[in-house]
Design a protein around this motif. Structure first.
Motif, PDB file in Angstrom:
ATOM      1  N   GLY A   7      49.902  77.894  94.647  1.00  0.00           N
ATOM      2  CA  GLY A   7      48.137  77.426  95.291  1.00  0.00           C
ATOM      3  C   GLY A   7      47.650  77.663  96.240  1.00  0.00           C
ATOM      4  N   SER A   8      47.732  77.910  97.160  1.00  0.00           N
ATOM      5  CA  SER A   8      47.115  77.841  98.241  1.00  0.00           C
ATOM      6  C   SER A   8      47.111  79.238  98.429  1.00  0.00           C
ATOM      7  CB  SER A   8      47.138  76.502  99.378  1.00  0.00           C
ATOM      8  OG  SER A   8      48.643  77.410 100.090  1.00  0.00           O
ATOM      9  N   LEU A   9      48.343  79.789  98.323  1.00  0.00           N
ATOM     10  CA  LEU A   9      48.454  81.114  98.914  1.00  0.00           C
ATOM     11  C   LEU A   9      47.335  82.255  97.964  1.00  0.00           C
ATOM     12  CD1 LEU A   9      49.790  83.857  99.484  1.00  0.00           C
ATOM     13  CD2 LEU A   9      51.840  83.132  97.500  1.00  0.00           C
ATOM     14  N   GLY A  10      47.238  81.734  96.634  1.00  0.00           N
ATOM     15  CA  GLY A  10      46.060  82.592  95.795  1.00  0.00           C
ATOM     16  C   GLY A  10      45.276  82.425  96.393  1.00  0.00           C
ATOM     17  N   GLU A  11      44.570  81.111  96.763  1.00  0.00           N
ATOM     18  CA  GLU A  11      43.390  80.771  97.113  1.00  0.00           C
ATOM     19  C   GLU A  11      42.910  81.770  98.514  1.00  0.00           C
ATOM     20  OE1 GLU A  11      43.096  76.752  97.993  1.00  0.00           O
ATOM     21  OE2 GLU A  11      42.957  76.377  95.692  1.00  0.00           O
ATOM     22  N   GLN A  16      40.683  85.972 100.880  1.00  0.00           N
ATOM     23  CA  GLN A  16      40.603  87.245 102.163  1.00  0.00           C
ATOM     24  C   GLN A  16      40.302  88.620 101.377  1.00  0.00           C
ATOM     25  OE1 GLN A  16      41.651  87.516 105.141  1.00  0.00           O
ATOM     26  NE2 GLN A  16      41.731  85.587 104.969  1.00  0.00           N
ATOM     27  N   ARG A  17      40.240  88.672  99.849  1.00  0.00           N
ATOM     28  CA  ARG A  17      39.924  89.997  99.136  1.00  0.00           C
ATOM     29  C   ARG A  17      38.724  89.764  99.733  1.00  0.00           C
ATOM     30  NH1 ARG A  17      37.673  89.546  94.520  1.00  0.00           N
ATOM     31  NH2 ARG A  17      39.133  87.244  93.621  1.00  0.00           N
ATOM     32  N   ARG A  18      37.284  88.817  99.125  1.00  0.00           N
ATOM     33  CA  ARG A  18      36.214  88.677  99.271  1.00  0.00           C
ATOM     34  C   ARG A  18      35.502  88.833 100.298  1.00  0.00           C
ATOM     35  NH1 ARG A  18      35.736  82.873  95.638  1.00  0.00           N
ATOM     36  NH2 ARG A  18      35.878  83.860  93.327  1.00  0.00           N
ATOM     37  N   ASN A  19      36.603  88.066 102.024  1.00  0.00           N
ATOM     38  CA  ASN A  19      35.975  89.093 102.651  1.00  0.00           C
ATOM     39  C   ASN A  19      36.007  90.229 103.318  1.00  0.00           C
ATOM     40  OD1 ASN A  19      35.581  86.071 103.321  1.00  0.00           O
ATOM     41  ND2 ASN A  19      37.511  85.847 104.540  1.00  0.00           N
ATOM     42  N   ALA A  20      37.456  91.532 102.514  1.00  0.00           N
ATOM     43  CA  ALA A  20      37.122  92.092 102.739  1.00  0.00           C
ATOM     44  C   ALA A  20      36.167  93.020 101.705  1.00  0.00           C
ATOM     45  CB  ALA A  20      38.097  93.042 102.296  1.00  0.00           C
ATOM     46  N   GLN A  21      35.459  92.543 101.408  1.00  0.00           N
ATOM     47  CA  GLN A  21      34.537  93.082  99.743  1.00  0.00           C
ATOM     48  C   GLN A  21      35.196  93.541  98.915  1.00  0.00           C
ATOM     49  OE1 GLN A  21      31.162  94.179 102.762  1.00  0.00           O
ATOM     50  NE2 GLN A  21      30.208  92.393 102.751  1.00  0.00           N
ATOM     51  N   TYR A  22      36.099  93.673  98.324  1.00  0.00           N
ATOM     52  CA  TYR A  22      37.167  93.673  97.200  1.00  0.00           C
ATOM     53  C   TYR A  22      36.618  93.541  95.910  1.00  0.00           C
ATOM     54  CZ  TYR A  22      40.205  96.975  99.657  1.00  0.00           C
ATOM     55  OH  TYR A  22      40.618  97.902 100.572  1.00  0.00           O
ATOM     56  N   SER A  39      46.261  88.696  89.736  1.00  0.00           N
ATOM     57  CA  SER A  39      44.930  87.397  88.930  1.00  0.00           C
ATOM     58  C   SER A  39      45.379  86.152  88.697  1.00  0.00           C
ATOM     59  CB  SER A  39      44.224  87.943  87.503  1.00  0.00           C
ATOM     60  OG  SER A  39      43.917  87.018  87.616  1.00  0.00           O
ATOM     61  N   GLN A  40      47.026  86.518  88.622  1.00  0.00           N
ATOM     62  CA  GLN A  40      47.608  85.241  87.978  1.00  0.00           C
ATOM     63  C   GLN A  40      48.079  84.634  89.782  1.00  0.00           C
ATOM     64  OE1 GLN A  40      50.726  86.636  86.031  1.00  0.00           O
ATOM     65  NE2 GLN A  40      49.437  86.711  83.205  1.00  0.00           N
ATOM     66  N   ILE A  41      48.547  85.729  90.318  1.00  0.00           N
ATOM     67  CA  ILE A  41      48.296  84.984  91.965  1.00  0.00           C
ATOM     68  C   ILE A  41      47.525  84.622  92.576  1.00  0.00           C
ATOM     69  CG2 ILE A  41      49.338  86.003  94.468  1.00  0.00           C
ATOM     70  CD1 ILE A  41      50.608  88.327  92.963  1.00  0.00           C
ATOM     71  N   GLU A  42      46.616  85.237  92.334  1.00  0.00           N
ATOM     72  CA  GLU A  42      45.283  84.230  92.918  1.00  0.00           C
ATOM     73  C   GLU A  42      44.978  83.287  92.338  1.00  0.00           C
ATOM     74  OE1 GLU A  42      41.907  86.353  93.227  1.00  0.00           O
ATOM     75  OE2 GLU A  42      41.662  87.782  94.345  1.00  0.00           O
ATOM     76  N   ARG A  43      45.225  83.167  91.127  1.00  0.00           N
ATOM     77  CA  ARG A  43      45.006  81.668  90.193  1.00  0.00           C
ATOM     78  C   ARG A  43      46.525  79.978  90.286  1.00  0.00           C
ATOM     79  NH1 ARG A  43      44.251  82.712  84.368  1.00  0.00           N
ATOM     80  NH2 ARG A  43      45.528  84.888  84.982  1.00  0.00           N
ATOM     81  N   GLY A  44      47.131  80.993  91.124  1.00  0.00           N
ATOM     82  CA  GLY A  44      48.774  79.979  91.617  1.00  0.00           C
ATOM     83  C   GLY A  44      49.274  80.204  90.086  1.00  0.00           C
TER      84      GLY A  44
END
Length: 135
Positions: A7-11, A16-22, A39-44
């Motif tokens: 969970g926290s890994l996905g978050e 990091q993705r948002r900070n990189a503006q991806y 998407s599944q990784i990000e959602r945990g």
């Protein structure tokens, strides 16, 4: 070895993705994974392998070690073989069982060396020991 905190890994990856503006699609393409999988990784919901984490880290231009620590694959240490551990985990030529065996051997060597390293003497009667050789 610590358990994987999906969970926290996905978050963390999402942050990091948002900070990189991806966008999700842009990162998925850059990392060579499918959009739904990322998407599944990000959602945990998914537990990515060390190899996938390395691909994501490369696309985000962050160290793979950072993601390994975040995922609980590596313990955060003060440079204690972190690059070596990350390299072993990312090696596509050996399987997960072999990777864990290599890491276990490495940890055993570190413990053996730490146990045989001379300890600094401290002052005080409670810490003074007599060795057989000294008698």
């Amino acid at each position: 070895m610590a358990s994987l905190n999906v969970g926290s890994l996905g978050e963390y990856i999402r942050e990091q993705r948002r900070n990189a503006q991806y966008s999700l699609r842009q990162l998925a393409e850059a990392a060579g994974v499918s959009n739904p999988y990322l998407s599944q990784i990000e959602r945990g919901l998914r537990k990515p392998s060390a190899e996938i984490l390395q691909q994501i880290a490369k696309a985000l231009r962050i160290s793979a070690e950072t993601l390994y620590v975040q995922a609980g694959i590596l313990e955060e240490r003060r440079g204690e073989g972190l690059e070596l551990r990350a390299s072993i985990l990312a090696d596509p030529l050996i399987n997960e069982r072999q990777k864990q065996a290599l890491l276990a051997v490495y940890d055993a060597f570190l413990k053996e060396n730490a146990a045989s390293a001379p300890r600094p003497a401290t002052d005080g009667p409670a810490t003074q020991h007599t060795h057989r050789e000294d008698r």
